[in-house]
Motif scaffolding. Structure first.
Motif, PDB file in Angstrom:
ATOM      1  N   GLN A 115       0.833  -1.198   0.000  1.00 56.18           N
ATOM      2  CA  GLN A 115       0.000   0.000   0.000  1.00 56.18           C
ATOM      3  C   GLN A 115       0.871   1.253   0.000  1.00 56.18           C
ATOM      4  O   GLN A 115       2.059   1.200   0.309  1.00 56.18           O
ATOM      5  N   TYR A 116       0.279   2.374  -0.328  1.00 53.66           N
ATOM      6  CA  TYR A 116       0.938   3.670  -0.182  1.00 53.66           C
ATOM      7  C   TYR A 116       0.868   4.062   1.292  1.00 53.66           C
ATOM      8  O   TYR A 116      -0.194   3.956   1.922  1.00 53.66           O
ATOM      9  N   THR A 117       1.971   4.525   1.847  1.00 54.67           N
ATOM     10  CA  THR A 117       2.028   4.840   3.269  1.00 54.67           C
ATOM     11  C   THR A 117       2.773   6.157   3.504  1.00 54.67           C
ATOM     12  O   THR A 117       3.430   6.682   2.609  1.00 54.67           O
ATOM     13  N   LEU A 118       2.685   6.645   4.742  1.00 55.36           N
ATOM     14  CA  LEU A 118       3.451   7.795   5.177  1.00 55.36           C
ATOM     15  C   LEU A 118       4.405   7.376   6.285  1.00 55.36           C
ATOM     16  O   LEU A 118       4.031   6.600   7.171  1.00 55.36           O
TER      17      LEU A 118
ATOM     18  N   SER B 247       3.885  29.188  18.215  1.00 52.26           N
ATOM     19  CA  SER B 247       5.046  28.521  17.624  1.00 52.26           C
ATOM     20  C   SER B 247       4.822  28.195  16.162  1.00 52.26           C
ATOM     21  O   SER B 247       3.694  28.217  15.657  1.00 52.26           O
ATOM     22  N   THR B 248       5.929  27.868  15.497  1.00 48.20           N
ATOM     23  CA  THR B 248       5.897  27.262  14.167  1.00 48.20           C
ATOM     24  C   THR B 248       6.462  25.862  14.287  1.00 48.20           C
ATOM     25  O   THR B 248       7.593  25.673  14.747  1.00 48.20           O
ATOM     26  N   LEU B 249       5.665  24.876  13.894  1.00 50.89           N
ATOM     27  CA  LEU B 249       6.075  23.474  13.955  1.00 50.89           C
ATOM     28  C   LEU B 249       6.481  23.024  12.565  1.00 50.89           C
ATOM     29  O   LEU B 249       5.776  23.287  11.590  1.00 50.89           O
ATOM     30  N   GLU B 250       7.626  22.336  12.479  1.00 45.97           N
ATOM     31  CA  GLU B 250       8.116  21.810  11.201  1.00 45.97           C
ATOM     32  C   GLU B 250       8.027  20.289  11.218  1.00 45.97           C
ATOM     33  O   GLU B 250       8.569  19.637  12.113  1.00 45.97           O
ATOM     34  N   LEU B 251       7.348  19.742  10.231  1.00 41.58           N
ATOM     35  CA  LEU B 251       7.146  18.297  10.108  1.00 41.58           C
ATOM     36  C   LEU B 251       7.876  17.780   8.880  1.00 41.58           C
ATOM     37  O   LEU B 251       7.737  18.343   7.793  1.00 41.58           O
ATOM     38  N   THR B 252       8.655  16.718   9.052  1.00 40.38           N
ATOM     39  CA  THR B 252       9.309  16.055   7.926  1.00 40.38           C
ATOM     40  C   THR B 252       8.780  14.633   7.838  1.00 40.38           C
ATOM     41  O   THR B 252       8.862  13.870   8.802  1.00 40.38           O
ATOM     42  N   PHE B 253       8.222  14.287   6.672  1.00 39.09           N
ATOM     43  CA  PHE B 253       7.679  12.945   6.497  1.00 39.09           C
ATOM     44  C   PHE B 253       7.939  12.463   5.080  1.00 39.09           C
ATOM     45  O   PHE B 253       8.243  13.244   4.176  1.00 39.09           O
TER      46      PHE B 253
ATOM     47  N   ALA C 168       1.817   1.009  10.662  1.00 37.14           N
ATOM     48  CA  ALA C 168       2.033   1.817   9.463  1.00 37.14           C
ATOM     49  C   ALA C 168       0.831   2.727   9.197  1.00 37.14           C
ATOM     50  O   ALA C 168      -0.322   2.349   9.426  1.00 37.14           O
ATOM     51  N   VAL C 169       1.119   3.936   8.720  1.00 36.78           N
ATOM     52  CA  VAL C 169       0.076   4.903   8.365  1.00 36.78           C
ATOM     53  C   VAL C 169      -0.242   4.714   6.887  1.00 36.78           C
ATOM     54  O   VAL C 169       0.598   4.985   6.020  1.00 36.78           O
TER      55      VAL C 169
END
Length: 351
Positions: free
Chosen positions: A93-96, A213-219, A159-160
């Protein structure tokens, strides 16, 4: 004469549109003032927070009857289809894959260091429940500094899976001197995917600015992937008792080789190396997504604090499987470790 009629019709249409617009604005203003009166504690200038509350209202109206309360965590475990037989609807499957979460910037006079608690969770459409990525109570805050502003992630628990949009929910607070002085650091629920999905595995970085705040997400967006659940166990020797002994475990896929998932870094004083009676190492994170046609690389670096020359590094590569387990033994000098990867296909069904 026809020109006069056309002009008159246009004027009537414009007048009708102005009336509709005025009525819509009046309803909007009335609804806004009602919500402000009902929720005086809400900062209505924080658009992400307002959207998060709307998301919860919609979620409870649509999904609560089938999937339980809004704050329920997913009950679907990892390694769901590691053992055969595998149902016909389970496949790649496609996941993150969530790599890291960073508080990039503080706002409105908030100063480092900050003591953070709360949660970050992903919600996919398998069961619409929270798949926890970060989860800390007020009594177990994480202290963030300007030099080290990264949250210590502990998930996801499985898994997501990407089918319809995947949402990221953040409910992070800054601990004050008393509970009444606690403040919302990041409060939002946002979609991470939409109908325009990438066709190849890729890395994505996004920023979300809240009131404080500013939150930075890396995925990572991982195509045609399987779930890998990683376990490390000491099978010969023992973990040294000396201060300074540490281990760092990371996992990465061949398509995102320069972006690893940190499974454990016991050299960080905020993480302790836990080994149970059976020799199993308590990894902080253990579930990663791997392209079925790629590779999974697990890296282990150990350092014996009693010997300055005792640093050991080892890398293991695994070829993904749809089902079953892969196991490799490593010699890290003062002990031998067994790294086991349990493979599982993924299903879009919650049953």
């Amino acid at each position: 004469m026809s020109h006069v009629r056309s002009a008159s019709a246009a004027a009537d249409a414009a007048s009708d549109w102005q009336k509709v617009r005025a009525e819509w604005f009046a309803r909007f203003k009335e609804e806004y003032e009602r919500k402000v009166a009902e929720h005086p504690d809400v900062d209505w200038s924080d658009e992400l927070a307002v959207d998060a509350r709307h998301y919860r209202e919609s979620w409870e109206r649509i999904y609560a009857r089938a999937y339980g309360p809004f704050d329920k965590s997913t009950s679907i475990p990892p390694m769901r289809y590691t053992a055969e037989p595998v149902p016909f609807d389970a496949s790649e499957q496609y996941t993150l894959q969530i790599f890291c979460v960073k508080i990039k910037e503080l706002r409105r006079g908030l100063q480092w260091p900050i003591h953070v608690f709360g949660l970050i969770a992903a919600r996919d459409t398998i069961d619409h429940n929270r798949n926890m990525v970060f989860d800390r109570t007020r009594d177990d805050c994480q202290t963030l500094t300007q030099e080290d502003p990264y949250l210590l992630l502990t998930g996801p628990t499985r898994a997501v899976v990407v089918c319809d949009p995947v949402y990221l929910e953040a409910v992070l607070r800054v601990k004050g001197s008393t509970e009444s002085e606690d403040e919302d650091l990041s409060f939002f629920t946002v979609p991470l995917t939409d109908v325009n999905r990438p066709r190849e595995t890729c890395l994505i970085t996004r920023e979300y600015t809240s009131k404080l705040s500013t939150l930075e997400l890396t995925f990572g967006y991982v195509v045609r992937s399987v779930e890998a659940t990683i376990k490390a166990r000491i099978v010969d020797g023992s973990w040294p008792e000396e201060d300074g002994s540490s281990a760092r475990f990371t996992a990465c896929t061949s398509s995102l080789k320069h972006n690893g998932v940190l499974l454990l870094d016991s050299g960080d004083k905020r993480r302790k190396m836990r080994v149970d009676a059976d020799g199993v190492v308590g990894l902080s994170r253990r579930v990663v997504s791997v392209e079925f046609e790629g590779e999974l690389e697990v890296s282990v670096v150990t350092f014996d604090g009693s010997n300055i020359c005792s640093k050991m590094e080892a890398e293991i590569r695994f070829v993904p499987e749809e089902v079953g387990e892969s196991c490799v033994e490593l010699d890290v000098g003062f002990c031998k470790m067994e790294i086991t990867v349990a493979w599982s296909c993924l299903s879009l069904s919650c049953r």
